[in-house]
Design a protein around this motif. Structure first.
Motif, short mmCIF file in Angstrom:
data_model
loop_
_atom_site.label_atom_id
_atom_site.label_comp_id
_atom_site.label_asym_id
_atom_site.label_seq_id
_atom_site.Cartn_x
_atom_site.Cartn_y
_atom_site.Cartn_z
N SER A 1 -1.96 4.49 15.24
CA SER A 1 -0.52 4.77 15.28
C SER A 1 0.27 3.61 14.67
CB SER A 1 -0.06 5.04 16.71
OG SER A 1 -0.41 3.96 17.57
N GLY A 2 -0.21 2.37 14.89
CA GLY A 2 0.44 1.22 14.27
C GLY A 2 0.37 1.28 12.75
N THR A 3 -0.78 1.68 12.23
CA THR A 3 -0.95 1.81 10.78
C THR A 3 -0.01 2.87 10.22
OG1 THR A 3 -3.26 1.16 10.97
CG2 THR A 3 -2.61 2.26 8.95
N ILE A 4 0.11 3.98 10.91
CA ILE A 4 0.99 5.07 10.46
C ILE A 4 2.44 4.58 10.40
CG2 ILE A 4 1.92 7.34 11.04
CD1 ILE A 4 -0.83 7.97 12.31
N ILE A 5 2.87 3.85 11.44
CA ILE A 5 4.25 3.36 11.49
C ILE A 5 4.51 2.32 10.40
CG2 ILE A 5 5.87 1.99 12.87
CD1 ILE A 5 5.72 4.90 13.69
N VAL A 6 3.56 1.39 10.22
CA VAL A 6 3.73 0.35 9.19
C VAL A 6 3.83 0.99 7.80
CG1 VAL A 6 2.61 -1.60 8.05
CG2 VAL A 6 2.63 -1.48 10.53
N SER B 1 4.75 4.06 7.14
CA SER B 1 6.00 4.84 7.09
C SER B 1 7.21 3.94 6.86
CB SER B 1 6.18 5.63 8.39
OG SER B 1 5.11 6.52 8.59
N GLN B 2 7.24 2.77 7.54
CA GLN B 2 8.36 1.85 7.37
C GLN B 2 8.40 1.29 5.95
OE1 GLN B 2 10.92 1.17 9.10
NE2 GLN B 2 11.72 -0.68 8.16
N LEU B 3 7.24 0.94 5.42
CA LEU B 3 7.18 0.44 4.05
C LEU B 3 7.64 1.50 3.07
CD1 LEU B 3 6.41 -1.84 2.12
CD2 LEU B 3 4.07 -0.96 2.11
N PHE B 4 7.18 2.72 3.25
CA PHE B 4 7.59 3.83 2.38
C PHE B 4 9.10 4.05 2.48
CE2 PHE B 4 8.43 8.32 1.56
CZ PHE B 4 7.80 8.50 0.33
N ASP C 1 11.11 -3.45 -10.34
CA ASP C 1 9.92 -4.27 -10.07
C ASP C 1 10.27 -5.43 -9.14
OD1 ASP C 1 8.33 -2.68 -11.65
OD2 ASP C 1 8.49 -3.96 -13.41
N LYS C 2 11.39 -6.07 -9.40
CA LYS C 2 11.80 -7.21 -8.57
C LYS C 2 12.11 -6.77 -7.15
CE LYS C 2 14.82 -11.27 -8.55
NZ LYS C 2 13.71 -12.24 -8.53
N ILE C 3 12.73 -5.61 -7.01
CA ILE C 3 13.04 -5.09 -5.67
C ILE C 3 11.75 -4.79 -4.92
CG2 ILE C 3 13.99 -3.10 -4.44
CD1 ILE C 3 16.26 -3.08 -6.52
N ASN C 4 10.79 -4.17 -5.61
CA ASN C 4 9.52 -3.82 -4.95
C ASN C 4 8.72 -5.05 -4.55
OD1 ASN C 4 9.94 -1.04 -5.05
ND2 ASN C 4 8.98 -0.84 -7.06
N LYS C 5 8.88 -6.15 -5.29
CA LYS C 5 8.14 -7.38 -4.96
C LYS C 5 8.58 -7.98 -3.63
CE LYS C 5 6.87 -8.93 -9.61
NZ LYS C 5 7.10 -9.93 -10.67
N ARG C 6 9.76 -7.60 -3.17
CA ARG C 6 10.23 -8.13 -1.89
C ARG C 6 9.39 -7.63 -0.72
NH1 ARG C 6 16.43 -6.46 -2.13
NH2 ARG C 6 15.34 -4.49 -1.97
N PHE C 7 8.65 -6.55 -0.96
CA PHE C 7 7.89 -5.94 0.14
C PHE C 7 6.44 -6.42 0.17
CE2 PHE C 7 11.10 -2.73 -1.23
CZ PHE C 7 11.95 -2.88 -0.15
N LYS C 8 6.15 -7.54 -0.49
CA LYS C 8 4.77 -8.02 -0.54
C LYS C 8 4.21 -8.30 0.85
CE LYS C 8 3.67 -7.96 -4.88
NZ LYS C 8 2.58 -7.09 -5.35
N THR C 9 5.03 -8.90 1.71
CA THR C 9 4.56 -9.22 3.06
C THR C 9 4.20 -7.95 3.81
OG1 THR C 9 5.94 -11.20 3.14
CG2 THR C 9 5.16 -10.33 5.24
N GLU C 10 5.09 -6.94 3.73
CA GLU C 10 4.83 -5.68 4.41
C GLU C 10 3.63 -4.96 3.79
OE1 GLU C 10 7.94 -6.72 3.71
OE2 GLU C 10 8.39 -7.13 5.82
N ARG D 1 1.02 -6.42 2.41
CA ARG D 1 -0.19 -7.10 2.89
C ARG D 1 -0.48 -6.71 4.34
NH1 ARG D 1 2.32 -12.02 0.55
NH2 ARG D 1 1.57 -12.21 -1.58
N LEU D 2 0.56 -6.64 5.14
CA LEU D 2 0.37 -6.25 6.53
C LEU D 2 -0.16 -4.83 6.62
CD1 LEU D 2 0.76 -7.00 9.54
CD2 LEU D 2 3.01 -5.93 9.40
N THR D 3 0.37 -3.95 5.79
CA THR D 3 -0.09 -2.56 5.77
C THR D 3 -1.56 -2.49 5.42
OG1 THR D 3 2.12 -1.81 5.11
CG2 THR D 3 0.30 -0.29 4.75
#
Length: 809
Positions: free
Chosen positions: A446-451, A453-456, A671-680, A682-684
């Motif tokens: 369930s944690g994986t699904i939420i992570v 979903s939040q990233l998406f 591309d620059k906007i999408n790079k902001r989500f690198k941490t999320e 990696r966590l995903t």
């Protein structure tokens, strides 16, 4: 005695290869994950500790409220460093940094483009433990236009030449002398740089009197990172207690005039990476991710340990006679306990050896995933080896404790008479352990699904502006800035270029902020307002949506001098509502000798858009036009989807004709906007991998357990088949108990998962809502996995020949 124990252990493992393999693989995988997570956490907690005085270094941050609008920033004002040293006896030294944008560095006929550049004080080496390769730390940053390079850049520019005294040209405008070379900054540093310039360079450019002023207004421009070094045995609490007197002396006049509520923040250097939540901070880690990974390591180890315990108790009937015989020939209970604990420890440490080998093999891949340079060896990480040996010892004892005490308690008379033969251990305990395994697995799924979903959600959230096919390039050439209108006209001659605009900041990332005066029924009031300086084409290019009034118009001359457009949040904040058009707005305030203000009226209101990152909520914003070349920092070029390579080549050629000494460097906005989500991201990825591992280990245990239970019930199943039971009846009989346990595990997991995931989502101003479908999907996944695991053994048992089974029994 010990030799006999080991012979017995090896013999038992070799006789039960299947079950031993399941335990060995589960324990190995669990220990691999634990070692990797431990290495990651160790690295995160090591940030900035290479500084010898790290326990005495603090960064000054700002927390202030103006008209109900709160700002907490990692930056502070320029005069704070020197005045802190002068005012507070506890402060031994200070050092300030102000970062610079990407620059063109020229040496002889070679051009380089560098990032991670900052201006800093000559006191740098008195505070931080940066190791000089060449140069004098006392003189390196004292003179204007001095530059300190790291070792990598020095070799890149000068090769084997002595770099000291060499001249480098920056953006074709300024010449800097290389005065020192330092070793590359360690990777576990929250603040990294490639080039440092002397801060006295800025003082010379703007004039020493202006730069070093301690006028009250100079304390309210928060652009510098300021660090202070306390004297030995001094306390930051004393500085904090006396700060109100400092505020009264240096800052109160301006703060009182505008009704500002001000607080100082002192952040310990080693807390910045994991615990900072301030705006304008350098990229940092997140303490919550450490807790998540720590929980995952515990989960995975628990599942692996439960597997061992489950299999050992289930197979207790197989070893009952062994226990009985040992007791008959005189073995004491303590001796049997030691035997089973030693067996568990032997298996665990064998798994540890395999795990270390696996970690060495996969560590390069893991480093790529988490963007680190982790190592595992006895010389560099002796603490990790000591820790994992301790973990293996604890795991081995805990995993083997219940089987050891349970089996050693068997009464030899009952065993030898056969009264313990078919029980196969404590059934209720096995059920509880299976529930625990799948509870953890359900939480992970369930944690994986939420992570995910939040990233998406974040990646696909409407930013309120067009971000597709927009090329952005920084403008460094003063000639290009001056001839921008001609340059834009030349670009538009290409039919694949739809629009061109300029601004003083990159949309979706940051904006400057200053005090504005806005019109109310009671006169003009102050508010700290974000602003963006744009040109006439900006709003159309970004497709910002107008709510009231009109856009800027080149035909109306006053639009470039007195007109403002504000966003919806500003209109609501100022309580203008539908009457915003025509309201007075002033950019900047007059204070003392500071007279740089812009007074005008609002001509339009635009729908809110995310001009900053999605990590902050949308705040009030003002937009205004400037024709001044110095306000053109960034150019936006909207191009068509087709023939983009040819279009970019055309732009590069035009750029070269207007700015021959500055190469065309660009990036795409999306591309620059999408790079902001690198941490999320990696966590995903880590969540997906570790969830798979949890399920894999739990399924392996379930597979072994179901296999053994089917073997134990061979005679019963044979009789049922003789009496007419079908294959489906047999499969249902063997699987229903496990599926019931999985359903119970999911019901237990729901409140825990919901609570933990809500805590994680609190970090996001824009977040998804956790719906029931997440847990329903988790239940379906775990049921499918459980059914797939158990049904194979059940089907095999159901298809066996009942005559052979009964004859064998």
């Amino acid at each position: 005695m010990l030799k006999n124990f080991f012979i017995t252990i090896i013999r038992n493992i070799s006789r039960n290869k299947f079950y031993s393999a399941i335990n060995m693989v589960g324990l190995s995988i669990g220990l691999v994950c634990t070692i990797l997570i431990t290495l990651f956490i160790r690295d995160e907690y090591s940030y900035d500790k290479y500084n010898l005085k790290h326990d005495r270094i603090y960064r000054i941050g700002i927390d202030f409220v103006l008209n109900g609008n709160r700002d907490r920033t990692a930056t502070s004002a320029l005069p704070m460093g020197p005045t802190f040293k002068q005012y507070f006896p506890e402060v031994q030294e200070y050092v300030r940094f102000i970062t610079a944008h990407k620059q063109q560095i020229t040496y002889q006929d070679k051009n380089f483009y560098e990032e991670n550049i900052a201006y800093t004080d000559s006191t740098l080496f008195n505070v931080f433990s940066y190791e000089l390769v060449k140069g004098d730390p006392k003189k390196a940053l004292t003179q204007p236009f001095s530059a300190v390079l790291n070792e990598t850049l020095a070799h890149k520019y000068f090769g084997d030449e002595d770099p000291i005294g060499k001249i480098i040209k920056v953006d074709e405008r300024h010449q800097f002398t290389v005065t020192a070379i330092i070793k590359d900054i360690p990777s576990n540093s929250h603040f990294k740089f490639n080039i440092l310039y002397s801060i006295s360079t800025l003082a010379k450019r703007s004039g020493n009197a202006n730069f070093n002023t301690i006028e009250p207004i100079s304390f309210w421009n928060f652009s510098y990172y300021t660090f202070i070094l306390l004297k030995e045995n001094s306390s930051i609490d004393k500085v904090e207690q006396r700060f109100p007197l400092y505020y009264q002396k240096y800052m109160n006049d301006f703060g009182e005039q505008f009704g500002i509520d001000f607080k100082i923040i002192f952040q310990k250097l080693t807390d910045i990476h994991l615990k900072s939540d301030l705006n304008w901070d350098a990229p940092t880690g997140n303490i919550k991710y450490i807790y998540i990974l720590l929980a995952i390591a515990i989960f995975i180890l628990s599942i692996a340990g439960i597997n061992y315990m489950n299999m050992a108790t289930a197979r207790s009937s197989k070893r009952a006679k062994e226990v009985g015989m040992r007791k008959v020939v005189g073995a004491q209970k303590e001796s049997i306990i030691r035997l089973f604990l030693l067996e568990s420890l032997t298996l665990t440490f064998a798994a540890l050896g395999i795990a270390i080998i696996i970690v060495e093999l996969i560590l390069p891949v893991f480093n790529m995933m988490v963007n680190k340079d982790l190592v595992l060896n006895i010389v560099q990480t002796p603490d990790i080896f000591l820790f994992i040996i301790s973990i293996a010892l604890i795991l081995g004892i805990l995993s083997g404790s219940y089987p050891a005490f349970y089996l050693s308690a068997f009464r030899p008379v009952a065993i030898l008479k056969g009264r313990r033969k078919a029980r196969g251990g404590n059934k209720r305990l096995r059920q509880i352990l299976v529930i625990c395994q799948f509870t953890v697995s359900a939480i992970m799924i369930s944690g994986t699904i939420i992570v995910i979903s939040q990233l998406f959600f974040l990646k696909n959230k409407d930013m309120g502006f067009d971000k597709e096919n927009i090329l952005i390039a920084p403008i460094r050439d003063s000639s290009l800035r001056t001839n921008m209108n001609i340059f834009k006209t030349e670009l538009k001659k290409n039919s694949n270029i739809e629009a061109v605009a300029t601004s003083n900041s990159i949309i979706g990332f940051s904006n400057s902020k200053t005090v504005h005066l806005y019109e109310t029924a009671d006169g003009m009031k102050e508010h700290a307002l974000n602003f963006n300086i744009i040109d006439f084409d900006y709003i159309d290019l970004m497709k910002l949506r107008l709510m009231q009034g009109r856009k800027f118009n080149k035909a109306i001359k006053t639009d470039s001098t007195t007109a403002f457009i504000v966003n919806q949040s500003a209109s609501n904040k100022f309580k203008w509502g539908a009457n915003a058009i025509g309201k007075k707005l002033q950019f900047g305030v007059s204070f003392g000798e500071h007279k740089e203000v812009r007074l005008g009226k609002v001509i339009g209101v635009i729908t809110d858009f995310h001009y900053q990152t999605l990590s902050t909520t949308i705040e009030p914003l003002s937009l205004f036009i400037s024709e001044a070349p110095e306000d053109r920092d960034v150019i936006y070029i909207k191009i068509r989807q087709t023939n983009q390579n040819e279009t970019i080549s055309y732009i590069r050629d035009v750029w070269k004709s207007f700015s021959p000494n500055h190469a065309f460097h660009y990036f795409f906005l999306d591309d620059k906007i999408n790079k902001r989500f690198k941490t999320e991201e990696r966590l995903t990825l880590l969540f997906i991998i570790f969830s798979f591992i949890c399920i894999l280990i739990a399924s392996m245990g379930l597979f072994g357990l179901s296999s053994f239970m089917a073997e134990q019930r061979n005679k019963e199943l044979g009789i049922r088949k003789v009496l007419g039971a079908s294959t489906n009846n047999i499969v249902y009989l063997l699987t229903r108990e496990f599926l019931k346990l999985i359903i119970i595990a999911n019901l237990i997991a729901v409140p825990f998962a919901y609570w933990a995931l809500n805590i994680w989502l609190q970090d996001f101003p824009y977040r998804i809502v956790i719906h029931a479908w997440v847990f329903i999907l988790t239940l379906i996944i775990t049921l499918i996995i459980g059914l797939s695991t158990v049904s194979w053994q059940s089907f095999k048992a159901a298809k066996s020949d009942p005559v052979m089974v009964i004859k064998y029994e």
